[in-house]
Design an enzyme around this catalytic site. Structure first.
Site, short mmCIF file in Angstrom:
data_model
loop_
_atom_site.label_atom_id
_atom_site.label_comp_id
_atom_site.label_asym_id
_atom_site.label_seq_id
_atom_site.Cartn_x
_atom_site.Cartn_y
_atom_site.Cartn_z
N LYS A 235 0.83 -1.21 0.00
CA LYS A 235 0.00 0.00 0.00
C LYS A 235 0.87 1.26 0.00
O LYS A 235 1.91 1.30 0.66
CB LYS A 235 -0.92 -0.03 1.22
N SER B 61 -9.55 2.15 2.53
CA SER B 61 -8.53 2.85 1.79
C SER B 61 -7.52 1.93 1.09
O SER B 61 -6.66 2.41 0.35
CB SER B 61 -7.77 3.80 2.73
N SER C 264 -10.36 -0.14 6.41
CA SER C 264 -9.60 -0.04 5.17
C SER C 264 -9.12 -1.36 4.57
O SER C 264 -8.73 -1.39 3.40
CB SER C 264 -8.39 0.88 5.37
#
Length: 464
Positions: free
Chosen positions: A74, A149, A173
């Site tokens: 990420k 996210s 997320s």
């Protein structure tokens, strides 16, 4: 192929890490332009790492459990020599000098870092859009959000660009994008996976976790990530000898489980089709002789408490950027401004309510082994929309409220996974959330494995 199969082929010399990497780079070239899941491709570094992995195989060296398996990291998790922008124009050309602890562990296990996956600015928001790379789109329908996210990681895994992705979870997320993209995402118990790259070392809110297409792959990846480190004061070693091994054992014992299904733990309402799919998936566990009870559990008091503590967390997390609020996006700046407006009485009341929610769940888990509930109360929404503005006609007054069924779990730092429960009539995946007491990840993943086997969803139309 899934990560377990790829690692086995590498160990038996049936396929080389270089061949595996090139196959995934080809898949990225085909699928990523439309989906925009991978924001920084580190092909040269990955090829170099794959060649070194191949050499280790040929020389008969000890191989890690993820040896030769491609992975995405990420874009809020630091990676040495690979651009890490946090989805923010303030860090467009930022290249860290060192890996986060979790990245070092994945590399030590043999994983090949292919690149960075897209995220909203500083992972703030459940729709993966930022001013640096734009929007990540859902591989089941490019008009819709992939969630956030960790939307880039979930979309890349769902679209077969990568078998594994690392992500973070503050409120939802890892679980919301897993639900929207039809994959498995796990929020581990706080401290099980070190968050040493974060500025708040005592923080139980933000955790790193795995995303994969199967519960078994999630367990394999969790084994590589978990464990104590001197860099994190709240880290600890898992109480089981291995998540994957323990998960397999738990799968055999599901008939002894008592499982509670709750349609709405946050008191916000749920889309009827989403709720029906999740309820049927939960009741379907009776095929494995698990005892499933449909009941109610009111945790709605935790919604306001989480939003207060989230505001405090945002101020602390971004303390060094408080003088640059005007340069941050509206979601992030709004969260920080809400935190700055809080009083000590607000924080004290929220902490007392956090304790109350913890005790409610503690009592629940004295009677039930697992809690199942819809991961998200609504199906994926248009990617241009910041967040759903209503649920069943009920207007929402905060851009975080709609994923309260996920963030209530974060409030009390418990583990939870999202796994596909089925498909809507319009062909979109629906995720069911499996929540357990502390350190129950193997049991959660055993349940996830069974649910996914009973409710297969196939491949998205945009799969490479």
């Amino acid at each position: 192929m899934n990560a377990i199969d790829l690692a086995r082929l590498v160990r038996t010399k049936a396929v080389s890490p270089v061949e595996i990497l090139k196959s995934h780079l080809d898949a990225i070239a085909r699928a990523n332009p439309a989906i925009n899941a991978i924001c920084t491709l580190a092909a040269e570094q990955a090829i170099e790492a794959a060649r070194a992995a191949e050499d280790a195989v040929m020389r008969g060296r000890a191989l890690g459990p993820l040896h030769g398996v491609p992975i995405g990291i990420k874009d809020v998790t630091p990676t040495a020599g690979i651009r890490t922008t946090y989805g923010s124009p303030l860090y467009t050309e930022h290249v860290p000098e060192a890996d986060a602890e979790v990245v070092m562990r994945l590399k030590t296990a043999g994983a090949i870092v292919v690149g960075k996956t897209n995220t909203p600015e500083f992972a703030t928001g459940a729709n993966t859009v930022n001013d640096v790379f734009g929007a990540t789109r859902n591989p089941w329908d490019l008009r819709l959000t992939a969630g956030g996210s960790t939307g880039g990681g979930a979309a890349a895994v769902a679209a077969r660009m990568l078998p594994l992705a690392e992500g973070t979870d503050v409120g939802c997320s890892l679980r919301v994008p897993a639900a929207y993209c039809g994959v498995v995402g796990l929020r581990p118990t706080a401290g099980l996976v070190p968050n040493s790259a974060e500025p708040l070392p005592w923080d139980p809110t933000c955790v790193h976790g795995p995303i994969a297409r199967t519960a078994s792959d999630v367990a394999l990846m969790l084994d590589a990530m978990a464990g104590a480190t001197a860099l994190s004061p709240i880290s600890f070693d898992p109480p089981w000898r291995g998540a994957l091994v323990q998960m397999i054992e738990e799968t055999r014992d599901l008939r002894d489980l008592s499982i509670g299904y709750v349609a709405d733990i946050a008191g916000l309402g749920v889309d009827p089709e989403v709720e029906r799919i999740c309820r049927l998936a939960a009741l379907g566990l009776s095929q494995a002789d698990a005892a499933v009870t449909v009941l109610t559990l009111d945790l709605a008091d935790g919604v306001a408490a989480y939003q207060v503590l989230r505001g405090e967390w945002m101020v602390a997390q971004h303390h060094d950027r408080l003088d640059r609020l005007h340069k941050l996006g509206p979601n992030l700046a709004g969260n920080i401004e809400s935190g700055l407006a809080l009083t000590s009485r607000d924080l004290a009341a929220a902490e007392h309510m956090r304790a109350e929610i913890w005790h409610r769940l503690r009592r629940f888990f004295s009677d039930y082994d697992l809690l199942l509930t819809p991961t998200v109360p609504v199906p994926p929404f248009p990617v241009e929309q910041n967040y759903p503005t209503e649920i069943g006609g009920r207007k929402l007054d905060n851009y975080t409220t709609w994923f309260a069924s996920a963030f209530i779990v974060s409030l009390v730092a418990l583990p939870a996974a999202s796994v596909p429960a089925g498909m809507t009539s319009s062909g979109l995946p629906v995720g069911i959330q499996i929540i357990g007491p502390r350190c129950s990840e193997p049991r959660i993943l055993a349940c996830a494995k069974l649910i996914s086997e009973l409710n297969p969803i196939g491949r998205p139309p945009q799969a490479a």
